[in-house]
Design an enzyme around this catalytic site. Structure first.
Site, PDB file in Angstrom:
ATOM      1  N   LEU A  62       0.631  -1.297   0.218  1.00 45.39           N
ATOM      2  CA  LEU A  62      -0.124   0.102   0.012  1.00 45.39           C
ATOM      3  C   LEU A  62       0.698   1.158  -0.173  1.00 45.39           C
ATOM      4  O   LEU A  62       1.670   1.226   0.307  1.00 45.39           O
ATOM      5  CB  LEU A  62      -0.847   0.139   1.476  1.00 45.39           C
ATOM      6  CG  LEU A  62      -2.196  -0.906   1.561  1.00 45.39           C
ATOM      7  CD1 LEU A  62      -2.524  -1.057   2.735  1.00 45.39           C
ATOM      8  CD2 LEU A  62      -2.992  -1.517   0.219  1.00 45.39           C
ATOM      9  N   ASP A  63       0.254   2.045  -0.609  1.00 48.86           N
ATOM     10  CA  ASP A  63       1.037   3.515  -0.036  1.00 48.86           C
ATOM     11  C   ASP A  63       0.519   4.744   0.082  1.00 48.86           C
ATOM     12  O   ASP A  63       0.387   4.134   1.273  1.00 48.86           O
ATOM     13  CB  ASP A  63       1.049   4.134  -2.376  1.00 48.86           C
ATOM     14  CG  ASP A  63      -0.203   4.694  -2.445  1.00 48.86           C
ATOM     15  OD1 ASP A  63      -1.220   4.281  -1.640  1.00 48.86           O
ATOM     16  OD2 ASP A  63      -0.843   5.180  -3.872  1.00 48.86           O
ATOM     17  N   GLN A  64       0.425   6.114   0.194  1.00 51.85           N
ATOM     18  CA  GLN A  64       0.247   6.576   1.665  1.00 51.85           C
ATOM     19  C   GLN A  64      -1.068   7.007   1.850  1.00 51.85           C
ATOM     20  O   GLN A  64      -1.936   7.609   2.555  1.00 51.85           O
ATOM     21  CB  GLN A  64       0.955   7.748   1.471  1.00 51.85           C
ATOM     22  CG  GLN A  64       0.600   8.749   0.500  1.00 51.85           C
ATOM     23  CD  GLN A  64       1.781   8.400  -0.487  1.00 51.85           C
ATOM     24  OE1 GLN A  64       2.568   7.491  -0.470  1.00 51.85           O
ATOM     25  NE2 GLN A  64       2.696   9.193  -1.371  1.00 51.85           N
ATOM     26  N   VAL A  85      -4.302   2.243  -0.611  1.00 48.58           N
ATOM     27  CA  VAL A  85      -4.301   1.588  -1.754  1.00 48.58           C
ATOM     28  C   VAL A  85      -2.656   1.133  -2.273  1.00 48.58           C
ATOM     29  O   VAL A  85      -1.993   1.978  -1.935  1.00 48.58           O
ATOM     30  CB  VAL A  85      -4.376   2.550  -2.892  1.00 48.58           C
ATOM     31  CG1 VAL A  85      -6.097   2.729  -2.837  1.00 48.58           C
ATOM     32  CG2 VAL A  85      -3.929   3.773  -3.343  1.00 48.58           C
TER      33      VAL A  85
END
Length: 237
Positions: free
Chosen positions: A113-115, A118
């Protein structure tokens, strides 16, 4: 004591007398060779020529036999090459199904996941690459076996079209099918859909290239081509 006539070894000419004809001289007798087990020189030469001709014929016959063997070998090699080319052509002309996909189910991990919560965009190529690897492994062709044979594979083209993101804890499926096998290239169509609602997440087209030990493009490996063709043209499953 009676007188003995001297007999000479030199041939003499005989004269035939006839009371009413003039003298006719007979030619001197020709010396004949003494009896011998050796044939006359002319016969020796004739036999030598006959022997030489026979030897030459044998040599020509042997050469002809070798030529026939060589011609037979060339004919067999040509037939084998023709069969191989025909098999390759037959494989490449095999009609692939447009509705058959290999599918691999996966889940999103926290590390992906990114920040924003997602899946990061650089992770999606990993998903689709993993699905291609699992497809080949399932057909009995692993990347390790390709490497052991002194070969390699690489992507020459990758096109991604994002539709919707994958989120934390999502389950999804990656689909793979072969569009074309030609020369050194295999073209794939892939997708990612969510589970269980099958919402489209990603559309992909990719081109893989087969490489030899010098990392130069080479014809798609025969076993790989054959198994992919068989799987994606079969109506089983």
């Amino acid at each position: 004591m009676p007188a003995y006539e001297h007999i000479s070894s030199t041939p003499v000419e005989m004269t035939t007398m006839h009371p009413h004809l003039p003298c006719v001289k007979q030619p001197a007798a020709t010396h004949l060779a003494p009896k011998s087990n050796h044939p006359p020189p002319s016969l020796i030469h004739a036999r030598a020529r006959a022997s030489s001709c026979s030897s030459n014929l044998s040599m020509l016959s042997g050469h002809s036999h070798r030529s026939r063997c060589y011609a037979t070998t060339l004919s067999a090699d040509a037939a084998s090459t023709a069969r191989s080319l025909q098999a390759i052509s037959s494989n490449q002309d095999t009609k692939l199904r447009t509705d058959k996909f290999f599918e691999l189910e996966m889940s999103v991990r926290e590390s992906e996941l990114d920040q924003y919560g997602v899946v990061n965009h650089v992770i999606y190529p990993v998903y689709i690459d993993n699905a291609r690897e699992q497809l080949l492994t399932g057909l009995g062709i692993s990347s390790a076996s390709v490497v052991c044979a002194g070969n390699a594979m690489a992507l020459s083209e990758l096109n991604l079209k994002y539709r919707t993101p994958l989120r934390r804890g999502a389950k999804f499926v990656v689909g793979v099918r072969v569009l074309q096998i030609k020369g050194a290239r295999i073209r794939f169509e892939q997708f990612i859909e969510t589970l269980p609602d099958r919402e489209l997440v990603l559309e992909v087209t990719a081109t893989a290239v087969c490489l030899n030990k010098d990392h130069r493009p080479t014809r798609v490996f025969p076993e790989m081509s054959s198994k992919l063709q068989q799987f994606f043209s079969s109506h089983d499953g």
